[in-house]
Write a protein that holds these residues in place. Structure first.
Motif, PDB file in Angstrom:
ATOM      1  N   GLY A 157       5.297  42.514   4.479  1.00 34.38           N
ATOM      2  CA  GLY A 157       5.428  42.817   3.064  1.00 34.38           C
ATOM      3  C   GLY A 157       5.058  44.244   2.710  1.00 34.38           C
ATOM      4  N   MET A 158       4.378  44.953   3.644  1.00 34.65           N
ATOM      5  CA  MET A 158       3.973  46.329   3.382  1.00 34.65           C
ATOM      6  C   MET A 158       5.118  47.299   3.613  1.00 34.65           C
ATOM      7  SD  MET A 158       0.114  46.550   4.980  1.00 34.65           S
ATOM      8  CE  MET A 158      -0.116  48.223   4.373  1.00 34.65           C
ATOM      9  N   GLN A 159       5.110  48.379   2.859  1.00 39.53           N
ATOM     10  CA  GLN A 159       6.055  49.478   3.045  1.00 39.53           C
ATOM     11  C   GLN A 159       5.239  50.767   3.123  1.00 39.53           C
ATOM     12  OE1 GLN A 159       9.071  49.780   0.054  1.00 39.53           O
ATOM     13  NE2 GLN A 159      10.273  51.286   1.179  1.00 39.53           N
ATOM     14  N   HIS A 160       5.259  51.405   4.291  1.00 39.37           N
ATOM     15  CA  HIS A 160       4.394  52.559   4.495  1.00 39.37           C
ATOM     16  C   HIS A 160       4.866  53.346   5.709  1.00 39.37           C
ATOM     17  CE1 HIS A 160       0.693  54.893   5.095  1.00 39.37           C
ATOM     18  NE2 HIS A 160       0.392  54.586   3.856  1.00 39.37           N
ATOM     19  N   SER A 203       8.230  49.669  23.383  1.00 40.54           N
ATOM     20  CA  SER A 203       7.688  48.654  24.292  1.00 40.54           C
ATOM     21  C   SER A 203       8.692  47.543  24.571  1.00 40.54           C
ATOM     22  CB  SER A 203       6.401  48.051  23.702  1.00 40.54           C
ATOM     23  OG  SER A 203       6.687  47.285  22.538  1.00 40.54           O
ATOM     24  N   GLY A 204       9.838  47.577  23.874  1.00 36.72           N
ATOM     25  CA  GLY A 204      10.882  46.583  24.104  1.00 36.72           C
ATOM     26  C   GLY A 204      10.742  45.318  23.283  1.00 36.72           C
ATOM     27  N   HIS A 205       9.839  45.306  22.314  1.00 34.69           N
ATOM     28  CA  HIS A 205       9.611  44.102  21.518  1.00 34.69           C
ATOM     29  C   HIS A 205      10.387  44.081  20.208  1.00 34.69           C
ATOM     30  CE1 HIS A 205       6.127  44.026  24.263  1.00 34.69           C
ATOM     31  NE2 HIS A 205       6.220  42.727  24.123  1.00 34.69           N
ATOM     32  N   LEU A 206      10.956  45.208  19.807  1.00 31.89           N
ATOM     33  CA  LEU A 206      11.726  45.264  18.561  1.00 31.89           C
ATOM     34  C   LEU A 206      13.124  45.791  18.869  1.00 31.89           C
ATOM     35  CD1 LEU A 206      11.630  44.975  15.424  1.00 31.89           C
ATOM     36  CD2 LEU A 206      11.069  47.407  15.352  1.00 31.89           C
ATOM     37  N   LYS A 207      14.130  45.050  18.443  1.00 30.46           N
ATOM     38  CA  LYS A 207      15.512  45.435  18.712  1.00 30.46           C
ATOM     39  C   LYS A 207      16.202  46.026  17.481  1.00 30.46           C
ATOM     40  CE  LYS A 207      14.990  43.649  22.776  1.00 30.46           C
ATOM     41  NZ  LYS A 207      14.761  44.534  23.935  1.00 30.46           N
ATOM     42  N   LYS A 208      15.682  45.738  16.300  1.00 35.13           N
ATOM     43  CA  LYS A 208      16.313  46.183  15.055  1.00 35.13           C
ATOM     44  C   LYS A 208      16.007  47.663  14.787  1.00 35.13           C
ATOM     45  CE  LYS A 208      17.978  42.122  14.103  1.00 35.13           C
ATOM     46  NZ  LYS A 208      17.588  41.331  12.933  1.00 35.13           N
ATOM     47  N   PRO A 209      16.819  48.326  13.932  1.00 38.48           N
ATOM     48  CA  PRO A 209      16.574  49.737  13.585  1.00 38.48           C
ATOM     49  C   PRO A 209      15.199  49.933  12.958  1.00 38.48           C
ATOM     50  CG  PRO A 209      18.786  49.088  12.928  1.00 38.48           C
ATOM     51  CD  PRO A 209      18.083  47.832  13.324  1.00 38.48           C
ATOM     52  N   VAL A 210      14.657  51.122  13.117  1.00 40.47           N
ATOM     53  CA  VAL A 210      13.337  51.458  12.579  1.00 40.47           C
ATOM     54  C   VAL A 210      13.427  51.751  11.083  1.00 40.47           C
ATOM     55  CG1 VAL A 210      11.480  53.186  12.641  1.00 40.47           C
ATOM     56  CG2 VAL A 210      12.514  52.370  14.774  1.00 40.47           C
ATOM     57  N   SER A 211      12.448  51.272  10.342  1.00 40.55           N
ATOM     58  CA  SER A 211      12.325  51.587   8.911  1.00 40.55           C
ATOM     59  C   SER A 211      10.840  51.560   8.575  1.00 40.55           C
ATOM     60  CB  SER A 211      13.073  50.556   8.054  1.00 40.55           C
ATOM     61  OG  SER A 211      12.397  49.306   8.073  1.00 40.55           O
ATOM     62  N   ASN A 221       8.933  43.743   7.763  1.00 34.21           N
ATOM     63  CA  ASN A 221       9.619  42.502   7.428  1.00 34.21           C
ATOM     64  C   ASN A 221       9.284  41.401   8.441  1.00 34.21           C
ATOM     65  OD1 ASN A 221      10.995  43.367   9.666  1.00 34.21           O
ATOM     66  ND2 ASN A 221      12.899  43.830   8.587  1.00 34.21           N
ATOM     67  N   TYR A 222       9.995  40.271   8.332  1.00 32.12           N
ATOM     68  CA  TYR A 222       9.709  39.141   9.222  1.00 32.12           C
ATOM     69  C   TYR A 222       9.993  39.488  10.675  1.00 32.12           C
ATOM     70  CZ  TYR A 222       9.960  34.541  11.404  1.00 32.12           C
ATOM     71  OH  TYR A 222       9.773  33.471  12.233  1.00 32.12           O
ATOM     72  N   ASP A 223      11.073  40.232  10.922  1.00 29.55           N
ATOM     73  CA  ASP A 223      11.405  40.634  12.288  1.00 29.55           C
ATOM     74  C   ASP A 223      10.280  41.469  12.899  1.00 29.55           C
ATOM     75  OD1 ASP A 223      13.861  39.361  12.337  1.00 29.55           O
ATOM     76  OD2 ASP A 223      14.929  41.097  11.545  1.00 29.55           O
ATOM     77  N   THR A 224       9.657  42.299  12.059  1.00 29.72           N
ATOM     78  CA  THR A 224       8.540  43.110  12.538  1.00 29.72           C
ATOM     79  C   THR A 224       7.359  42.218  12.923  1.00 29.72           C
ATOM     80  OG1 THR A 224       9.214  44.818  10.954  1.00 29.72           O
ATOM     81  CG2 THR A 224       7.065  45.092  12.004  1.00 29.72           C
ATOM     82  N   LYS A 225       7.091  41.215  12.097  1.00 34.07           N
ATOM     83  CA  LYS A 225       5.988  40.297  12.390  1.00 34.07           C
ATOM     84  C   LYS A 225       6.222  39.575  13.714  1.00 34.07           C
ATOM     85  CE  LYS A 225       3.351  36.377  10.594  1.00 34.07           C
ATOM     86  NZ  LYS A 225       3.139  35.434   9.458  1.00 34.07           N
TER      87      LYS A 225
END
Length: 226
Positions: free
Chosen positions: A34-37, A50-58, A62-66
């Protein structure tokens, strides 16, 4: 033509227009869904490296980040709650490219990993996706996907915006004069006199600055600036 992402702090942290933005360093606050920073941007860059996130960086958690955080925490033997405190941050592969005012700071490991992921993608004039890249299309895609940084569409425009450096560091851009006067080709410096680029003859590939072809056409290196 896309514009460079907005202002950079002296500490080298990417900023946006969010009212929650500050100039504190990553680790000074707990990050959660829920944070934006700007700290979230750095977190996601590290998760991507580290290979744990596949979506674009912002800069939005969000939930994908969690989910990515929980997977990372589990891999490091930490409590997998998806909340990022000092213990989690201490384990992240954070590597800034610069602390110079006005120069974009990003996770070099994520940048290089993203670039190498597209090795052998064919060259395509005007291409800006993994289906085919031209020279600047490759650079733009890699920087946006790995660091949330938007580059101008052409090599000469990127060259005009960059900050000149005497010697390239990993993650800097190296420029060449090829088919026309001035900067007309560029790649991402990998260290050890190697760079990765989208070549019209080989597609996305690694080349040497010491090769007879590139050595005679090299015109300098620059850091990405806002």
């Amino acid at each position: 033509m896309k514009k460079f992402i907005a202002a950079i702090t002296v500490a080298g942290v990417l900023l946006s227009s969010s009212p929650m933005m500050g100039q504190a360093a990553l680790g000074d606050r707990v990050l959660k869904q829920g944070m934006q920073h700007s700290d979230v941007t750095q977190l996601k860059q590290a998760l991507k490296a580290s290979g744990h996130l596949k979506k674009p960086v912002s800069n939005y958690f969000n939930y994908d980040t969690k989910v990515a955080v929980m997977a990372f925490q589990k891999s490091k033997g930490l409590k997998a709650d998806g909340i990022v405190g000092k213990q989690t941050i201490a384990k992240l592969p954070i590597h800034k490219s610069s602390n110079v005012k006005g120069v974009s700071s990003f996770n070099v490991n994520a940048l290089v990993a993203e670039a190498k992921k597209h090795a052998s993608v064919p060259y395509k004039w005007g291409g800006t996706t993994p289906r085919g890249f031209d020279c600047s299309g490759f650079l733009g895609y890699v920087f946006e996907q790995s660091a949330g940084v938007q580059l101008p569409r052409t090599v000469d425009a990127i060259y005009q915006k960059g900050q000149k450096v005497a010697k390239p560091a990993v993650g800097d851009l190296v420029f060449f004069e090829t088919y026309k006067k001035g900067a007309s080709h560029a790649g991402i410096y990998l260290g050890n006199n190697q760079f990765i680029h989208s070549s019209s003859s080989k597609g996305v590939s690694i080349a040497s600055l010491n090769s007879s072809y590139w050595k005679t056409r090299y015109i300098g290196a620059k850091k990405v600036t806002h």
